[in-house]
Design an enzyme around this catalytic site. Structure first.
Site, PDB file in Angstrom:
ATOM      1  N   SER A 100      43.441  50.267  39.277  1.00  0.00           N
ATOM      2  CA  SER A 100      42.285  50.398  38.982  1.00  0.00           C
ATOM      3  C   SER A 100      41.865  52.009  39.011  1.00  0.00           C
ATOM      4  O   SER A 100      42.561  52.916  38.285  1.00  0.00           O
ATOM      5  CB  SER A 100      41.497  49.759  40.043  1.00  0.00           C
ATOM      6  N   ASP A 222      40.167  40.596  31.691  1.00  0.00           N
ATOM      7  CA  ASP A 222      39.702  41.535  32.709  1.00  0.00           C
ATOM      8  C   ASP A 222      38.225  41.741  32.678  1.00  0.00           C
ATOM      9  O   ASP A 222      37.950  42.532  31.701  1.00  0.00           O
ATOM     10  CB  ASP A 222      40.675  42.543  32.633  1.00  0.00           C
ATOM     11  N   HIS A 250      41.002  41.571  37.694  1.00  0.00           N
ATOM     12  CA  HIS A 250      41.289  43.029  37.530  1.00  0.00           C
ATOM     13  C   HIS A 250      42.389  43.161  38.581  1.00  0.00           C
ATOM     14  O   HIS A 250      42.810  44.580  38.733  1.00  0.00           O
ATOM     15  CB  HIS A 250      40.048  43.648  38.177  1.00  0.00           C
TER      16      HIS A 250
END
Lengths: 273, 390
Positions: A100, A222, A250
């Site tokens: 991320s 996602d 995610h």
């Protein structure tokens, strides 16, 4: 000198695991969690790699005294920490795996010192979360403001979530009480600064400067970094490889740890051949 | 038994009931939740994910916290989120989810109970508003304190011609006015008055005493530039004003005469119970300048005596308050944990010879090393004669 090294290690709660004689893999967690996020993947790739796990300052068990609202208001502060961890541990050309927002942090670190890393693995990256012209980041500025507001105004909710009651978890003894209690625990005030740095930053322009082998891992579904974003990152980083995992959410390192570890393993095998 | 219809209990429960597949796809939803959201069952089941029902910020929270924690722990409870109804309205809710496992322990689906949290959210908002109001008030108070503090010290420290001066004031706390004060000011005959003192206590009462002491000393000097007389005067004023409150101060007061022919100054000094000033000589030696006299304002009558200090080129006169010597550094050499006058004298010996600016800078750095050991305000004032050119 030793003091400084200890300080860096304590600051980021650096943990070493895996095979000492394997290639080095640095695992960097994303917004809202800590190094425990890698638990399942680490068990797999630790079989062939030496793992360096850490918590970003403001997360997990990083030293709360190291917190500095100004330093950590931008992703550069976190990238500085990554570089100092590599320097402190004298890591030889590690593979940096960032989840991320740590993908962007890894890109910033690798662009600053390209010779330091051998490769980048960007797990569900998003260089810019906010829609901008033709670019679809997936969120409006209002969405992000609302998140930040919720971090501030909804503090009771956050606080109770961040420090939940310790409940026994007999179905999953491998987690243990301590992890059950501490997993993803974040101070709401620090989380707000990290959230601001994460969701308001725009690192699209930094992608083209990446000069080392890069793997992009995205999930088929996602809600935070949709496939268009993965495709954008792939197009911007010359020579990068894109793998779409048959996973939802995610955090494929939790929802699809086997596939995530397999993709990293096969990429590294190719890169090291 | 009235409650025998389980289907009705699920459908019309006082909370929303939701079952989702592991990827979040809605598998089953009850009538209560559908009514809140304004969707039909067909619009949601098999078509939408739980996170689709959340606001943008809530979606981020769900993906970065809620889902990972649920995956890791198998359950998560009491999380504040907001649903977005079909017509766009927001519904504050509290959400609890558990992962239902199959007989082999493998996760199968997620069961979620959703509670209306409008009242709780309103309550949280009230708390937040109260917190913000308190923070604003706190900031206002800090501003007031720092402005008031500044008003009790000279805005710019004036310097006698041919000499050097410097001062530093460190507040122990940003939310309380301290009791230290100092000044350095010209008289109309070429002489200069200077003082540094410390009022008992802290806060607004101490500030009032500080203001009174400061202006009384300056006014007294206009009529009679004699330090002992000025302290006697101040003693009378404070005793009359504060005998009930037992407010008093310690102070070093001096009248300075530059000696241009020599390049130094002489200072006639009287002290009311204040730590003795230090003289840092050009030859590197350090002396306590002896002063005597009772604290000011504590007794109906007190006697004060003048002594004279002579500063030659390269000499520095250093006045300080006991916030410096009574600080409790982490590594203290004294038995009571205080920094102490002996340590300060040794510190000064390392500095001498010096000048006003360097001496004050060194003490400022020293105060910085005390950290939380600095419990009282600390003031320091230095006046120096430049070293001779020869």
């Amino acid at each position: 000198m030793e003091d400084w090294r200890m300080r860096v290690r304590n600051r980021n709660n650096v943990v070493l695991a895996g095979r000492e004689d394997g290639p080095t893999v640095v695992l960097a967690h994303g917004f809202g969690c800590d190094q425990n996020m890698w638990r399942y993947v680490a068990a797999k790739i630790g079989q062939w790699a030496q793992l360096v796990l850490f918590d970003h300052v403001g997360s997990g068990k990083a030293d709360p005294m190291a917190w500095d609202a100004d330093r950590y208001a931008s992703l550069d502060g976190y990238a500085d920490d990554v570089l100092s961890i590599c320097q402190d541990l004298d890591l030889q050309q590690p593979i940096f795996v960032g989840h991320s927002v740590s993908s962007s942090i890894g890109v910033l670190a690798a662009n600053r010192e390209p010779e330091r890393f051998s490769a980048l693995v960007l797990v569900t990256p998003s260089p810019c979360y906010i829609d901008d012209g033709n670019y679809r980041g997936g969120f409006t500025r209002d969405d992000i403001d609302e998140l930040l507001e919720s971090l501030d105004s909804n503090y009771l909710g956050w606080s109770s979530t961040m420090a939940p009651l310790i409940m026994g978890n007999p179905e999953r003894p491998e987690l243990g009480e301590e992890l059950t209690a501490s997993f993803c625990r974040t101070d709401p005030a620090m989380a707000q600064v990290f959230a601001r740095a994460t969701f308001l930053s725009d690192n699209r322009a930094d992608l083209a400067a990446v000069s080392i082998p890069t793997l992009i891992l995205q999930c088929a579904q996602d809600a935070i970094a949709p496939p268009e974003v993965g495709a954008f990152v792939h197009a911007q980083i010359a020579g990068s490889r894109l793998v779409t995992l048959d996973a939802t959410g995610h955090c494929p390192q939790l929802s699809a740890p086997e596939a995530t570890a397999a993709a990293i393993t096969s990429f590294v095998r190719t890169a090291y051949r | 038994m009235l409650e025998d219809n389980l289907e009705d209990l699920y459908e019309n429960a006082p909370c929303g009931n939701l079952s989702t597949l592991l990827d979040g796809t809605i598998a089953k939803i009850n009538g209560t939740l559908l009514a809140w959201l304004g969707y039909s069952r067909e619009e949601l089941v098999g078509r939408r994910r739980f996170s689709d029902l959340l606001t943008g910020g809530g979606r981020i929270y769900h993906e970065t916290h809620f889902a990972p924690m649920l995956a890791m722990r198998g359950k998560i409870g009491g999380v504040s989120l907001e649903l977005r109804a079909k017509d766009g309205t927001r519904i504050p809710v509290l959400v609890t989810s558990i992962v239902k496992a199959g007989s082999e322990g493998q996760p199968q689906l997620i069961r979620t109970a959703i509670f209306d949290a409008k009242m709780r959210r309103a309550y949280e908002r009230e708390l937040l508003n109260a917190r913000r109001a308190a923070e604003r008030e706190d900031e206002r108070l800090r501003q007031l304190v720092s402005k008031l503090q500044r008003s009790l010290l000279p805005a710019v420290l004036q310097t006698p011609p041919g000499l050097e001066s410097a001062a530093y004031y460190r507040m122990a706390s940003t939310d309380d006015v301290g009791g230290d004060f100092y000044d350095l000011f010209p008289l109309d005959d070429g002489r200069w008055g200077f003082f540094l003192g410390d009022v008992s206590g802290k806060g607004i009462e101490a500030a009032a005493v500080t203001a009174l002491a400061r202006y009384t000393l300056r006014a007294a000097t206009v009529y009679d530039p004699d330090p002992a007389a000025a302290l006697h005067n101040l003693n009378t004023v404070l005793w009359q004003e504060y005998r009930e409150d037992a407010r008093y101060c310690t102070v070093v007061f001096g009248i300075l005469t530059p000696t241009p022919a020599v390049g130094g100054f002489t200072a006639v000094i009287a002290s009311g119970g204040h730590p003795e000033p230090l003289l840092l000589r050009a030859d590197g030696s350090v002396h306590h300048h002896p002063t005597k006299g009772r604290i000011v304002g504590a007794f109906p009558t007190s006697r004060y005596t003048n002594t004279t200090a002579v500063a030659n080129p390269g000499d520095t006169l250093l006045l300080y308050s006991d916030g410096l010597t009574e600080a409790r550094p982490v590594s203290s050499e004294t038995t009571d944990g205080r920094y102490g006058t002996a340590a300060l004298a040794r510190f000064a010996t390392h500095l001498a010879p010096t000048n006003a600016a360097d001496a004050v800078a060194a003490v400022t750095d020293l105060l910085g090393t005390f950290g939380t050991g600095l419990t009282d305000d600390a003031a320091v004032l230095a006046i120096s004669a430049p070293p001779s050119r020869r």
